[in-house]
Design a protein around this motif. Structure first.
Motif, short mmCIF file in Angstrom:
data_model
loop_
_atom_site.label_atom_id
_atom_site.label_comp_id
_atom_site.label_asym_id
_atom_site.label_seq_id
_atom_site.Cartn_x
_atom_site.Cartn_y
_atom_site.Cartn_z
N ARG A 151 19.45 49.84 43.54
CA ARG A 151 19.46 48.54 42.86
C ARG A 151 20.86 48.10 42.45
NH1 ARG A 151 15.14 51.64 41.09
NH2 ARG A 151 13.06 50.75 41.49
N LEU A 152 21.68 49.04 42.03
CA LEU A 152 23.05 48.69 41.64
C LEU A 152 23.80 48.11 42.82
CD1 LEU A 152 25.15 48.72 39.35
CD2 LEU A 152 25.83 51.00 40.14
N ALA A 153 23.65 48.71 43.98
CA ALA A 153 24.31 48.19 45.18
C ALA A 153 23.75 46.83 45.57
CB ALA A 153 24.15 49.18 46.33
N TYR A 154 22.45 46.65 45.41
CA TYR A 154 21.83 45.38 45.80
C TYR A 154 22.39 44.22 44.97
CZ TYR A 154 18.37 41.75 46.64
OH TYR A 154 17.76 40.56 46.97
N VAL A 155 22.56 44.42 43.68
CA VAL A 155 23.00 43.32 42.82
C VAL A 155 24.51 43.17 42.82
CG1 VAL A 155 23.05 42.45 40.45
CG2 VAL A 155 20.95 43.49 41.35
N THR A 156 25.26 44.28 42.71
CA THR A 156 26.71 44.18 42.54
C THR A 156 27.51 44.44 43.81
OG1 THR A 156 27.05 46.53 42.01
CG2 THR A 156 26.42 45.06 40.19
N GLY A 157 26.89 45.07 44.82
CA GLY A 157 27.61 45.45 46.02
C GLY A 157 28.23 46.83 45.96
N PHE A 158 28.32 47.42 44.78
CA PHE A 158 28.98 48.71 44.61
C PHE A 158 28.08 49.83 45.11
CE2 PHE A 158 29.61 52.43 41.71
CZ PHE A 158 30.83 52.86 42.24
N ASP B 154 22.86 47.79 14.96
CA ASP B 154 21.80 46.80 14.75
C ASP B 154 22.17 45.44 15.33
OD1 ASP B 154 23.84 46.08 13.07
OD2 ASP B 154 22.67 46.24 11.21
N LYS B 155 23.22 45.38 16.13
CA LYS B 155 23.66 44.11 16.71
C LYS B 155 22.82 43.69 17.91
CE LYS B 155 28.50 44.72 15.29
NZ LYS B 155 29.91 44.82 15.75
N ILE B 156 22.32 44.71 18.66
CA ILE B 156 21.57 44.44 19.88
C ILE B 156 20.36 45.36 19.91
CG2 ILE B 156 21.64 44.58 22.42
CD1 ILE B 156 24.68 44.02 22.17
N THR B 157 19.23 44.84 20.36
CA THR B 157 17.99 45.60 20.43
C THR B 157 17.72 46.02 21.87
OG1 THR B 157 17.06 44.37 18.57
CG2 THR B 157 15.52 45.59 19.96
N LEU B 158 17.52 47.32 22.09
CA LEU B 158 17.15 47.82 23.40
C LEU B 158 15.64 47.65 23.61
CD1 LEU B 158 19.30 51.06 23.60
CD2 LEU B 158 19.54 49.04 25.03
N VAL B 159 15.26 47.13 24.77
CA VAL B 159 13.86 46.81 25.05
C VAL B 159 13.45 47.41 26.39
CG1 VAL B 159 12.17 44.98 25.37
CG2 VAL B 159 14.09 44.64 23.77
N ALA B 160 12.45 48.30 26.39
CA ALA B 160 11.91 48.82 27.64
C ALA B 160 11.23 47.70 28.40
CB ALA B 160 10.93 49.95 27.36
N SER B 161 11.46 47.63 29.72
CA SER B 161 11.00 46.51 30.51
C SER B 161 10.59 46.97 31.90
CB SER B 161 12.13 45.46 30.62
OG SER B 161 11.88 44.51 31.62
N THR B 162 9.84 46.15 32.59
CA THR B 162 9.67 46.37 34.03
C THR B 162 11.02 46.13 34.69
OG1 THR B 162 9.06 44.05 34.35
CG2 THR B 162 7.26 45.63 34.02
N ASN B 163 11.16 46.58 35.91
CA ASN B 163 12.46 46.44 36.55
C ASN B 163 12.62 45.04 37.14
OD1 ASN B 163 14.81 46.76 38.38
ND2 ASN B 163 14.65 48.87 37.66
N LEU B 164 13.53 44.28 36.56
CA LEU B 164 13.72 42.90 36.98
C LEU B 164 14.40 42.79 38.33
CD1 LEU B 164 14.81 41.19 33.62
CD2 LEU B 164 12.51 41.71 34.48
N VAL B 165 15.15 43.82 38.71
CA VAL B 165 15.78 43.77 40.03
C VAL B 165 14.71 43.80 41.13
CG1 VAL B 165 17.35 44.95 41.62
CG2 VAL B 165 17.87 44.87 39.17
N ASP B 166 13.68 44.59 40.94
CA ASP B 166 12.61 44.65 41.94
C ASP B 166 11.96 43.28 42.14
OD1 ASP B 166 13.27 47.30 41.86
OD2 ASP B 166 11.38 47.97 40.96
N ALA B 167 11.93 42.50 41.07
CA ALA B 167 11.30 41.18 41.15
C ALA B 167 12.10 40.20 42.00
CB ALA B 167 11.11 40.61 39.74
N ILE B 168 13.41 40.44 42.17
CA ILE B 168 14.24 39.50 42.96
C ILE B 168 14.63 40.08 44.32
CG2 ILE B 168 15.16 38.53 40.81
CD1 ILE B 168 17.84 40.01 41.56
N TRP B 169 14.06 41.23 44.66
CA TRP B 169 14.43 41.92 45.91
C TRP B 169 13.26 41.78 46.89
CZ3 TRP B 169 16.75 47.56 45.65
CH2 TRP B 169 17.25 47.91 46.90
N PRO B 170 13.24 40.71 47.68
CA PRO B 170 12.05 40.42 48.50
C PRO B 170 11.80 41.43 49.61
CG PRO B 170 13.86 38.93 49.03
CD PRO B 170 14.29 39.68 47.82
N ASP B 171 12.84 42.03 50.18
CA ASP B 171 12.67 42.96 51.29
C ASP B 171 13.02 44.39 50.88
OD1 ASP B 171 15.31 42.39 50.92
OD2 ASP B 171 15.83 42.22 53.05
#
Length: 607
Positions: free
Chosen positions: A61-68, A148-165
Motif C-alpha cells: 500500500r505504501l508503494a501504491y500511494v507514494t511510489g516508495f 491529547d492533541k490528536i486522537t488515534l482511530v482504528a479504521s478499515t483500510n482506506l487505501v484498499d478502497a481506492i485501489w481498484p485492481d
C-alpha cells in the motif's frame, strides 16, 4: 560467455514501478475517503499483518500511494499535507520515487514512529490507522507522542478502497521439511514452546510471524518473494494441538495429511471466533506487542482475555540453529561459493571493458547460482551498485537507473540465495582497475572492522550491541563511520534478516552458540562510491576456555585484495586474511575446474 548470453533473471525484476505522477491522484482519492470516514489523517505503513520484509503485491500500500518501494517506511496523509518517513538507508531512494512537491520525505530512526507525524494532522484531529497493520507497541508509543492533541482511530483500510485492481492474496504450494533438513520434529518444538507457556502461566500464545509458524511446524511456502514463507496465523495452547489458520485455497488434502497429529487446520476466517472464545473463557494469552497486529489484541481484550506481553517465544529458540540446520547452512555456503567463484571470474574478464551494466551483473550472478538445481530463489533483491550507486545503501537497480560500470570504478554487490539446504547473504566490493589512495584506505578500514568481528572471542552473555564497536573502530580513527547496523541474524532456509539478535546498538540480547549472523561494515561516499564487505558467521564455543564464544566464518568467497592498502594491516590481520583465503582455496577449489579454478588460486594467493 558474455552478459548477453545469460538467460533472463527470474528471481528479480528490474521494472520501475514507482511513478511520481500517480501520487497526486491517489492522494486526492485517499483524502476523499478520509472525508467520508470522518478522519483528518491516515497512516500508511510498509508492513503487512505479518511484519515481513517482503510483502505480497496486494499489501504494498505504501508503494501504491507514494511510489516508495523500500523495505521500511511509513506515510501520513493529512487533509492538505503528507509525509513519508524513512530511515537512513532510504534518504536518496525516497525522494527519487515520490512526488516531493506533495510529499515531504523525512529521515527518522528505526525505533518507533516519529512524533513528527502529528505535524501533518490538525490539532484536535482524528488520525486513522488499520489495526491489522500496526502493533500495540507502535500505537501505544505514537499515542504517547501525540498526547491529547490528536486522537488515534482504528479504521478499515482506506487505501484498499481506492485501489481498484489490488492483487489478490497469494496462494502458493506448501512443503514440509523432513528430519534430515529440520533436525527436530515439529511435535518436539511444540512441546518446548508449551513448556515455555507453562513457565509463564499462559494458556495460549498467538503467533503472527510467518517465520515463527513455518519453523515451528517445519513447513515452507512461496507466498512472498525471497523468503519461503507460508502466510497465516496460529494459536498454540498450553496443552493440546496448535491451530493453523490459512487461506482456504491453501488447505489441501496433502497439507491436512502432513499436519495430522501435529496441528489442526482452520480457514483464516475462523481466527476471529477462536480469539473471541479465548476471551470468553477468560484465558491468559501471550502476544508479542512488537509484532502482533493491534486488531488481534483488541479482539482478545474486548472478549475478556488477559493479555500477557512477551517477545514471540519462538524467535530465540529458532535463532539457535541445531546441528542439522548448521550442516545445511554450511553446505548452502559451499554451493554459493562455487557460483560466486564462477561469477567473479566472469566479472574480472568482462568488467574492465566498460560495457557491463548493473543489470548484466545481477543477471549473470543469478545464472551462475541457478546452475545449482537446489537454488530456488534469491534471498533478497540483489544490490548491484556501480560507482556512485554503490553509495546508496539499499540500492535496487531498475531499467531506469541501470548504469554501465566504468573501468576504474568500484563495484558493490550485495546478494544472497535460498538453497534448499540454507540461506546465504554476501557482499563483495570489487576493483575494475586503478583505485585512489582514499578508496584503498576506506576499503582496508572496512576490512579491518570485518576481521575484528570475525576474530572476536568474548564471554558468554555478550551481546551484539557490545561487539558493534569492534567493526567501527578503524573507521572512527579516520573520522568516518556508517549509518547501518554491523550485522543481523540469518535464518536457515528462512528469512535472511532474522531477529531477535544482531550486531548493532539495538540488539541487547546475548549471543549464543548456534546463532548465525552477518558481519558487514561499510563506508559510503555519496555521489562517488560505496564499500561493504560481508560474510556470514556462526557463534561457536571458543577454544580459549569455558564460558567463552567465538565466530566461525561460513562464507567462502575471496575478498578483492587489489583494493587493500597493505601498510594498514597488522601482522595478525594479515595472518587471518591469508588463512581465510587458504581455507577458501582448500574447500572450494576441489569443486571447480579449468579457468575458474585457476582464477580462484590466484584470487586466494597470500597478501
Amino acid at each position: 560467455m558474455t552478459a548477453q548470453s545469460f538467460p533472463p533473471a527470474v528471481f528479480q525484476s528490474f521494472s520501475e514501478t514507482a511513478d511520481p505522477k500517480n501520487v497526486a491522484p491517489r492522494l486526492a482519492a485517499l483524502r476523499a475517503e478520509m472525508v467520508k470516514a470522518g478522519l483528518d489523517g491516515f497512516l500508511i505503513p510498509r508492513a503487512d499483518a505479518h511484519r515481513g520484509e517482503s510483502v505480497p503485491p496486494g499489501d504494498a500500500r505504501l508503494a501504491y500511494v507514494t511510489g516508495f518501494t523500500g523495505s521500511a517506511g511509513i506515510a501520513v496523509v493529512g487533509t492538505d499535507r503528507a509525509a513519508l518517513f524513512v530511515d537512513s538507508r532510504y534518504t536518496l531512494q525516497g525522494p527519487a520515487q515520490t512526488d516531493t512537491t506533495l510529499v515531504d520525505v523525512i529521515e527518522t530512526g528505526q525505533g518507533g514512529l516519529s512524533a513528527q507525524i502529528g505535524d501533518y494532522v490538525s490539532v484536535g484531529g482524528r488520525l486513522g490507522y488499520d489495526p491489522w497493520l500496526h502493533t500495540p507497541g507502535e500505537i501505544k508509543d505514537l499515542d504517547a507522542k501525540l498526547g491529547d492533541k490528536i486522537t488515534l482511530v482504528a479504521s478499515t483500510n482506506l487505501v484498499d478502497a481506492i485501489w481498484p485492481d489490488r492483487p489478490e492474496a497469494p496462494v502458493s504450494s506448501v512443503e514440509f521439511l523432513g528430519h534430515n533438513r529440520a533436525g527436530k520434529i515439529a511435535n518436539d518444538k511444540i512441546g518446548d514452546l508449551q513448556a515455555t507457556l507453562a513457565d509463564d502461566h499462559a494458556d495460549a500464545v498467538v503467533l503472527t510471524l510467518p517465520e515463527s509458524i513455518c519453523w515451528l511446524l517445519n513447513m515452507r511456502g512461496r507466498d512472498v518473494p525471497n523468503t519461503p514463507f507460508v502466510l497465516g496465523f496460529a494459536i498454540v495452547p498450553a496443552t493440546g494441538q496448535p491451530t493453523l489458520y490459512l487461506d482456504p485455497a491453501k488447505i489441501t488434502p496433502e497439507i491436512k495429511a502432513a499436519l495430522q497429529g501435529t496441528a489442526q487446520l482452520v480457514e483464516s476466517t475462523g481466527l476471529a471466533a477462536d480469539l473471541k472464545q479465548l476471551g470468553s473463557d477468560a484465558k491468559t494469552v501471550m502476544i508479542d506487542p512488537a509484532t502482533a497486529p493491534q486488531a488481534i489484541v483488541t479482539a482478545l481484550s474486548d472478549a475478556g482475555a488477559k493479555i500477557l506481553e512477551r517477545r514471540d517465544p519462538v524467535l530465540l529458540p529458532k535463532s539457535r540453529k541445531n546441528q542439522v540446520e548448521v550442516a545445511g547452512m554450511i553446505e548452502a555456503h559451499k554451493r554459493d561459493a562455487v557460483a560466486l567463484a564462477k561469477f567473479l571470474h566472469w566479472f574480472d574478464q568482462t568488467a574492465p571493458a566498460g560495457q557491463t551494466t548493473e543489470i548484466d551483473i545481477v543477471t549473470a550472478l543469478e545464472a551462475f547460482r541457478r546452475e545449482d538445481d537446489t537454488c530456488v530463489d534469491a534471498s533478497f533483491d540483489t544490490i548491484s551498485g556501480a560507482g556512485p550507486n554503490g553509495a546508496v545503501i539499499h540500492y535496487r537497480v531498475t531499467t531506469k537507473s541501470n548504469r554501465t560500470l566504468q573501468p576504474g570504478e568500484i563495484m558493490l554487490l550485495d546478494s544472497g540465495a535460498q538453497y534448499l539446504s540454507g540461506t546465504t547473504d554476501i557482499t563483495r566490493t570489487m576493483s575494475t582497475g586503478s583505485s585512489t589512495a582514499e578508496q584503498r584506505d576506506r576499503f582496508t578500514r572496512v576490512l579491518k572492522g570485518m576481521m575484528s568481528i570475525s576474530r572476536a572471542r568474548f564471554p558468554q552473555n555478550t551481546s551484539g550491541a557490545q561487539l558493534d564497536v569492534l567493526a567501527r573502530q578503524h573507521l572512527w580513527q579516520a573520522g568516518q563511520t556508517y549509518s547501518h547496523g554491523t550485522g543481523h541474524g540469518v535464518g536457515a532456509f528462512l528469512a535472511v534478516h532474522e531477529g531477535p539478535i544482531g550486531i548493532s546498538p539495538r540488539y541487547p540480547l546475548p549471543l549464543e552458540a548456534g546463532m548465525i549472523l552477518s558481519n558487514e561494515p561499510g563506508f559510503y561516499k555519496a555521489g562517488e562510491y560505496g564499500i561493504r564487505i560481508e560474510n556470514l558467521l556462526i557463534v561457536q564455543p571458543s577454544t580459549v576456555g569455558d564460558n567463552y564464544l567465538e565466530f566461525e566464518t561460513l562464507t567462502l568467497v575471496p575478498i578483492d585484495t587489489r583494493l587493500i592498502e597493505p601498510t594498514l594491516l597488522d601482522p595478525a590481520e594479515r595472518e587471518w586474511l591469508n588463512a581465510y583465503h587458504q581455507r577458501v582455496w582448500s574447500e572450494i577449489g576441489p569443486r571447480l575446474t579449468g579457468e575458474v579454478k585457476d582464477w580462484l588460486k590466484s584470487a586466494t594467493s597470500p597478501v
